[in-house]
Scaffold this active site. Structure first.
Site, mmCIF file in Angstrom:
data_model
loop_
_atom_site.group_PDB
_atom_site.id
_atom_site.type_symbol
_atom_site.label_atom_id
_atom_site.label_comp_id
_atom_site.label_asym_id
_atom_site.label_seq_id
_atom_site.Cartn_x
_atom_site.Cartn_y
_atom_site.Cartn_z
ATOM 1 C CE LYS A 18 23.491 70.388 37.528
ATOM 2 N NZ LYS A 18 23.301 69.088 38.214
ATOM 3 C CE1 TYR A 31 26.051 101.742 51.491
ATOM 4 C CE2 TYR A 31 26.285 99.713 50.224
ATOM 5 C CZ TYR A 31 25.795 101.004 50.361
ATOM 6 O OH TYR A 31 25.050 101.547 49.343
HETATM 7 C C1 LIG Z 1 24.543 68.316 38.107
HETATM 8 C C2 LIG Z 1 24.537 66.858 37.885
HETATM 9 C C3 LIG Z 1 25.610 66.219 37.221
HETATM 10 C C4 LIG Z 1 26.886 66.924 36.849
HETATM 11 O O1 LIG Z 1 27.818 66.816 37.904
HETATM 12 P P1 LIG Z 1 29.290 67.415 37.806
HETATM 13 O O2 LIG Z 1 29.885 67.153 39.127
HETATM 14 O O3 LIG Z 1 29.120 68.872 37.538
HETATM 15 O O4 LIG Z 1 29.963 66.718 36.671
HETATM 16 C C5 LIG Z 1 25.465 64.879 36.906
HETATM 17 N N1 LIG Z 1 24.366 64.189 37.269
HETATM 18 C C6 LIG Z 1 23.336 64.756 37.948
HETATM 19 C C7 LIG Z 1 22.167 63.926 38.345
HETATM 20 C C8 LIG Z 1 23.395 66.104 38.293
HETATM 21 O O5 LIG Z 1 22.395 66.658 38.989
#
Ligand SMILES: *Cc1c(COP(=O)(O)O)cnc(C)c1O
Length: 369
Positions: free
Chosen positions: A38, A264
């Site tokens: 993601k 700035y």
């Molecule tokens: C983002 C997510 C993961 C991955 O978690 P990590 O800590 O990056 O390994 C796993 N399960 C769900 C439901 C998530 O939203």
């Protein structure tokens, strides 16, 4: 890795492979592995990462939203894709693009079922999410009877897996809470199995879950941050390799005198004569203002150069007093030899946030293994 000419996020696929093998070594050979890609694969390059994971034989991919899954399908990815957080308006797209939704409430379940019926589906693969304490998304334990009833009668959809998510898998002070979550999930799955007469695949562990609660790996694990080289623990970080390295080059060097200011709002005032370097990346590239005013630094010719003054939209200024450097020299913001976790900690945040913040303006360069 070759020399860069502009701000570049280098993505090292051999590091990804190393991390995948490391995480696999923590679980049983028969346990399936879902790679979480993601948010542009945690700010890197979703398609390049998904292709590499597919080549490495990963069992599943996961994205948060349907449109991320569609981008993967556009790129020719064939691996099953779990959509963690679908919304009712996404269900047509989900079925059209062969994505598999996580159904997390009665409302969402019914909305998906309706679309599956309208599209004349048979046993369309989907996943059921249970809330065991994170209180974010998911059916509750008390919904099991309702879910089982639906699954028995509705033939347009088929439950491939049930899953839940730990609230504090990286924090061993919360061990008893995590173990409670695992037990609740076990009870849910036993109850559901009894009512269905079959057992869907089960999964609960994210990266830190794999490290700390491998006994709860069930049939599959889900890893994101570990694949990208971070493990929420210095000892684990030492075993992993950062996939993404953010580099830039010095645009201009200034020599300033005591009492001059930089940037700035004149947020930095020099107390002596100093040398500063201006770098071509700023908050529009993902280096938020919280990293300014000495909270984080970059590495130039092996030496730490703190960010001085306020972060601008397109630039930051760093203090390079005493560093042998010139215009055109490379600066490492984070990556191999300079942890994104460390960079993030300076501003009291976490690797996940700085990695996913790197905006699409920054050039990506894939370094094949
Ligand atoms: C983002 C997510 C993961 C991955 O978690 P990590 O800590 O990056 O390994 C796993 N399960 C769900 C439901 C998530 O939203």
């Amino acid at each position: 890795m070759g020399k860069i000419r502009e701000t570049t996020l280098q993505i090292d696929l051999s590091a990804l492979e190393h991390n995948y093998k490391y995480l696999r070594s923590k679980i049983a050979a028969e346990t399936k592995f879902l790679a979480v890609v993601k948010a542009f694969a945690y700010g890197s390059d979703m398609v390049a990462i998904a292709k590499k994971m597919e080549q490495l034989g990963v069992d599943y991919l996961a994205v948060a939203y349907a449109k991320e899954g569609s981008l993967l399908r556009d790129a020719g990815i064939k691996t099953p894709i779990l959509v963690l957080h679908p919304l009712p308006s996404n269900f047509d797209e989900i079925i059209d693009r062969c994505l598999e939704p996580s159904l997390y409430s009665r409302k969402i379940f019914k909305a998906f079922l309706e679309v599956a019926k309208a599209k004349h589906q048979k046993a369309y693969p989907m996943h059921i999410k249970f809330n065991t304490g994170l209180n974010r998304l998911g059916f509750n334990e008390t919904d099991v009877d309702w879910v089982a009833e639906q699954l028995k009668v509705e033939k347009e959809i088929h439950v491939v897996s049930i899953f839940s998510h730990l609230a504090a898998s990286e924090d061993l002070e919360e061990k008893s809470f995590s173990l409670d979550q695992i037990n609740t999930f076990k009870k849910i799955s036993e109850n559901l199995t009894e009512k269905l007469g079959s057992t869907p695949m089960r999964h609960m562990l994210n990266t830190s879950g794999i490290i700390n609660y491998a006994e709860a790996q069930f049939e599959m694990v889900r890893s994101g941050i570990g694949l990208y080289g971070y493990g929420n623990d210095a000892k684990i970080d030492a075993q992993l390799k950062p996939v993404a390295s953010l580099k830039t080059i010095i645009s201009q060097i200034h020599h300033i005198e005591a009492n001059e200011t930089v940037g700035y709002n004149r947020a930095f005032t020099s107390n002596s004569s100093r040398k500063t370097a201006t770098l071509p990346l700023g908050h529009a590239d993902g280096i938020g203002r919280q990293y300014g005013n000495g909270k984080a630094s970059v590495l130039i010719n092996g030496k730490k150069a703190p960010i001085i003054g306020n972060v601008c939209m397109d630039m930051i200024m760093v203090d390079v007093t005493g560093i042998d450097c010139q215009e055109g020299d490379e600066a490492l913001v984070f990556g191999q030899n300079k942890s994104a976790e460390g960079f993030a900690q300076g501003a009291k945040t976490i690797s996940y946030e700085i990695l996913t913040a790197i905006s699409q303006r920054v050039k990506r360069e894939i370094i094949a293994s």
